[in-house]
Design an enzyme around this catalytic site. Structure first.
Site, short mmCIF file in Angstrom:
data_model
loop_
_atom_site.label_atom_id
_atom_site.label_comp_id
_atom_site.label_asym_id
_atom_site.label_seq_id
_atom_site.Cartn_x
_atom_site.Cartn_y
_atom_site.Cartn_z
N ASN A 64 -4.73 4.06 0.64
CA ASN A 64 -5.74 3.95 -0.43
C ASN A 64 -6.43 5.28 -0.75
OD1 ASN A 64 -7.01 3.81 2.07
ND2 ASN A 64 -8.71 2.60 1.29
N GLU A 67 -10.64 3.18 12.40
CA GLU A 67 -11.39 2.93 11.16
C GLU A 67 -10.66 1.83 10.43
OE1 GLU A 67 -14.14 4.30 10.66
OE2 GLU A 67 -14.17 6.27 11.60
N CYS A 99 -12.02 0.52 1.82
CA CYS A 99 -12.42 -0.20 3.03
C CYS A 99 -13.86 -0.65 2.98
CB CYS A 99 -12.20 0.69 4.25
SG CYS A 99 -12.90 2.33 4.04
N GLU A 101 -16.17 9.06 11.57
CA GLU A 101 -15.53 10.21 10.94
C GLU A 101 -16.53 10.87 10.01
OE1 GLU A 101 -11.71 8.38 9.42
OE2 GLU A 101 -10.90 9.71 10.95
P1 NAD Z 1 -1.96 -0.64 7.47
O1 NAD Z 1 -2.65 -1.04 8.71
O2 NAD Z 1 -0.89 -1.52 6.97
O3 NAD Z 1 -1.29 0.79 7.63
C1 NAD Z 1 -2.05 1.95 7.92
C2 NAD Z 1 -1.15 2.99 8.53
O4 NAD Z 1 -0.68 2.51 9.79
C3 NAD Z 1 0.11 3.31 7.71
O5 NAD Z 1 0.41 4.69 7.82
C4 NAD Z 1 1.18 2.47 8.41
O6 NAD Z 1 2.48 2.98 8.22
C5 NAD Z 1 0.74 2.59 9.86
N1 NAD Z 1 1.22 1.52 10.74
C6 NAD Z 1 1.58 0.26 10.39
N2 NAD Z 1 1.96 -0.43 11.49
C7 NAD Z 1 1.84 0.40 12.55
C8 NAD Z 1 2.07 0.27 13.95
N3 NAD Z 1 2.50 -0.87 14.48
N4 NAD Z 1 1.81 1.32 14.75
C9 NAD Z 1 1.33 2.48 14.24
N5 NAD Z 1 1.11 2.66 12.92
C10 NAD Z 1 1.35 1.64 12.08
O7 NAD Z 1 -3.11 -0.43 6.38
P2 NAD Z 1 -2.93 -0.03 4.84
O8 NAD Z 1 -2.51 -1.27 4.12
O9 NAD Z 1 -2.14 1.22 4.68
O10 NAD Z 1 -4.43 0.35 4.45
C11 NAD Z 1 -5.34 -0.59 4.05
C12 NAD Z 1 -6.29 -0.94 5.19
O11 NAD Z 1 -6.94 0.25 5.63
C13 NAD Z 1 -7.41 -1.86 4.76
O12 NAD Z 1 -7.61 -2.85 5.73
C14 NAD Z 1 -8.61 -0.94 4.68
O13 NAD Z 1 -9.84 -1.59 4.84
C15 NAD Z 1 -8.34 0.03 5.76
N6 NAD Z 1 -9.09 1.29 5.56
C16 NAD Z 1 -10.14 1.56 6.40
C17 NAD Z 1 -10.90 2.71 6.21
C18 NAD Z 1 -12.08 3.02 7.12
O14 NAD Z 1 -12.54 4.16 7.14
N7 NAD Z 1 -12.58 2.07 7.90
C19 NAD Z 1 -10.58 3.61 5.19
C20 NAD Z 1 -9.49 3.31 4.38
C21 NAD Z 1 -8.74 2.15 4.58
#
Ligand code: NAD
Length: 507
Positions: A168, A266, A300, A478
């Site tokens: 995102n 996060e 997020c 962060e």
């Molecule tokens: P996701 O969890 O599907 O993927 C995030 C990252 O993790 C990607 O690079 C993905 O390839 C990797 N990943 C997936 N499975 C993994 C595994 N088993 N082991 C290690 N890495 C793995 O999330 P997304 O759909 O890319 O992002 C959206 C989510 O991120 C939402 O839930 C959002 O709220 C959250 N988000 C949180 C923050 C924050 O600061 N708290 C900021 C931005 C997004």
């Protein structure tokens, strides 16, 4: 090698935009060891943008070893801190000089509006400037000790860090992670999201041009289940900094336990926004629209649960709906566009299934609620900004993170009750309070179970403000000075300086 990257790509205007992107390991642009590539898309048009080298375990291993080698034997962490700070400022300066190109690529790969991309690239630049300053003043402590002892804490970089990025905020999340890590003297292996890998790769190239030695920053695009998982369990990786969904965060925490890694998680959110009867209505309406529809709701800390006091409910909702209908969706490069596209077809279908579930549960859609077709962008993924009322706390659309342009609105009667309802969520990332009563703002801010509270503010974060969650939104912060400590170990040094030799056993 690092110079090769710089000369070939970055110094030439227009060279950031390519038809193929390699991964970066040890300062070199390399292809995947299995020769695999994957396509990355422009979601606004639903068309292919470029191919990207696809890393597998072998490539992840090479990246970890490059980072390990750079950390254990390289010069980066031994540089005087002012020199590291200078390199961070160089990174920021190059990014500033190439601002327009970075914005263009971020828009193309993410479908976000140009306005949103400008804000995020600008903040990414400021992150490097912030940590260039913060690291210079970051130091250990000295303890007053009795009996001829002298004790101080020596701050040392934690080591090799795996940094896993969501789709995102592709550049901004990479900057939030790389900047404090390298400021602290760590080496990193970045795993960008497969949907949006380009700007993280370019940021790695910029790091080299700015003077970061080879091996300190490496980027391995590839699947989370393969590359991410490999990094999380690797014995030579000391820390994992992850931003992404809560289920993936849980999985990572479990897998990282085998090697007791340091962790920053996060995760997701379902952030409440409370509009009290004494709020400045104009600011509250404008801020609530921005709070959910900024970045197409794919944020997020999106304020996706809105609580409005019953005394102003009708007036607020009339304006909230009418002005939401004025939001312009369309060409992301048009400066008048407020809301960009959804990242992918899958995500759009997920969003719609939540809206449908709310309808099936008896909720009312006041505006939006369906996919849009936009002229010239017919194959893109577009969803109408959506406002839902008549919801109950148990509905799926109220409890779970939708991660799209959808807000659920509830009416409330008094302060105590709304605080309880706002806290009735497994998440605890963002929250917003709209009131002109300062005492109430402070009182409610201190009762909200969330890492971030916005008081009369549509914005949630700037470099310097700690960003992170309570509860299932994760842990660690962060974007702030505190983050540096999460990339460092405190070594306690205890020295005896007395004249008389110590002989505790008396033998
Ligand atoms: P996701 O969890 O599907 O993927 C995030 C990252 O993790 C990607 O690079 C993905 O390839 C990797 N990943 C997936 N499975 C993994 C595994 N088993 N082991 C290690 N890495 C793995 O999330 P997304 O759909 O890319 O992002 C959206 C989510 O991120 C939402 O839930 C959002 O709220 C959250 N988000 C949180 C923050 C924050 O600061 N708290 C900021 C931005 C997004």
């Amino acid at each position: 090698m690092a110079d090769t990257i710089a000369k070939e790509t970055i110094t030439e205007v227009g060279a950031m935009k390519r038809s193929h992107y390699a991964m970066i390991i040890n300062g070199e642009r390399v292809e995947g060891s299995a020769g695999q590539v994957f396509d990355t898309y422009n979601p606004a048009k639903g068309e292919k943008l470029a191919t990207v080298a696809k890393a597998n375990e072998e490539d992840a291993e090479k990246a970890v070893q490059a980072a390990r080698n750079a950390f254990d034997y390289g010069k980066w962490r031994k540089y005087p801190v002012g020199k590291r700070a200078r390199v961070l400022n160089n990174i920021a300066a190059i990014m500033r000089a190439r601002f327009k190109e970075l914005v263009e690529i971020e828009v193309l790969n993410s479908g976000k509006s140009v306005g949103a991309a400008q804000v995020q690239i600008n903040q990414s630049i400021e992150d490097f400037e912030f940590y260039a300053g913060a690291i210079v003043g970051h130091r250990g402590d000295v303890n007053n000790m009795p009996y001829g002892f002298f004790n101080y804490t020596h701050k040392e970089p934690v080591g090799v860090c795996a940094q896993i990025i969501p789709w995102n905020y592709p550049m901004m999340m990479a900057a939030w992670k790389i900047a404090p890590a390298i400021a602290a003297g760590c080496s990193v292996v970045v795993k960008p999201a497969s949907l949006t890998p380009i700007t993280a790769i370019i940021l790695n190239e910029i790091c080299h041009e700015a003077g970061v030695p080879e091996g300190v920053v490496n980027t391995v695009p590839g699947s989370g289940e393969v590359v991410g998982d490999y990094l999380v369990q690797h014995k030579d990786v000391n820390k994992v900094a992850f931003t992404g969904s809560t289920p993936t965060g849980r999985d990572i925490m479990e897998k990282a336990s085998g090697t007791l890694k340091r962790l920053t998680l996060e995760l997701g959110g379902k952030s409440p926004s409370i509009v009290f009867e004494d709020a400045d209505l104009e600011a509250a309406v404008a801020g609530s629209i921005f709070g959910i529809f900024f970045n197409t709701g794919q944020s997020c800390e999106a304020r996706s649960r809105l609580f409005v006091h019953e005394a102003i409910y009708d007036e607020f909702m009339e304006q909230f709906v009418a002005r939401t209908k004025k939001l312009k969706l369309g060409d992301p490069f048009d400066k008048g566009t407020h809301v960009g596209s959804i990242i992918s077809r899958d995500q759009l279908e997920t969003i719609h299934s939540y809206v449908q579930s709310a309808i099936d549960d008896g909720a009312t859609v006041l505006t939006g609620g369906k996919e849009m077709k936009i002229e010239g962008f017919e194959n893109g993924h577009w969803y109408e900004p959506t406002i839902i009322t008549d919801v109950t706390p148990d509905m799926k659309a109220v409890r779970e993170e939708i991660f799209g342009p959808v807000v659920v609105v509830e009416k409330f009667t008094d302060e105590k009750e709304v605080v309880k309802r706002a806290n009735d969520t497994e998440y605890g990332l963002g929250s917003a309070i709209w009131t002109t009563n300062q005492a109430r703002a402070t009182r409610v801010a201190h009762q909200i179970q969330a890492g971030i509270v916005m008081v009369n503010s549509p914005f949630s974060a700037f470099p310097g403000t700690p960003f992170g969650g309570y509860k299932q939104s994760g842990f660690g912060r962060e974007l702030s000075v505190e983050t540096l400590d999460l990339y460092m170990e405190d070594k306690s040094v205890l020295a005896y300086y007395g004249n008389k030799p110590l002989n505790p056993f008396g033998v």
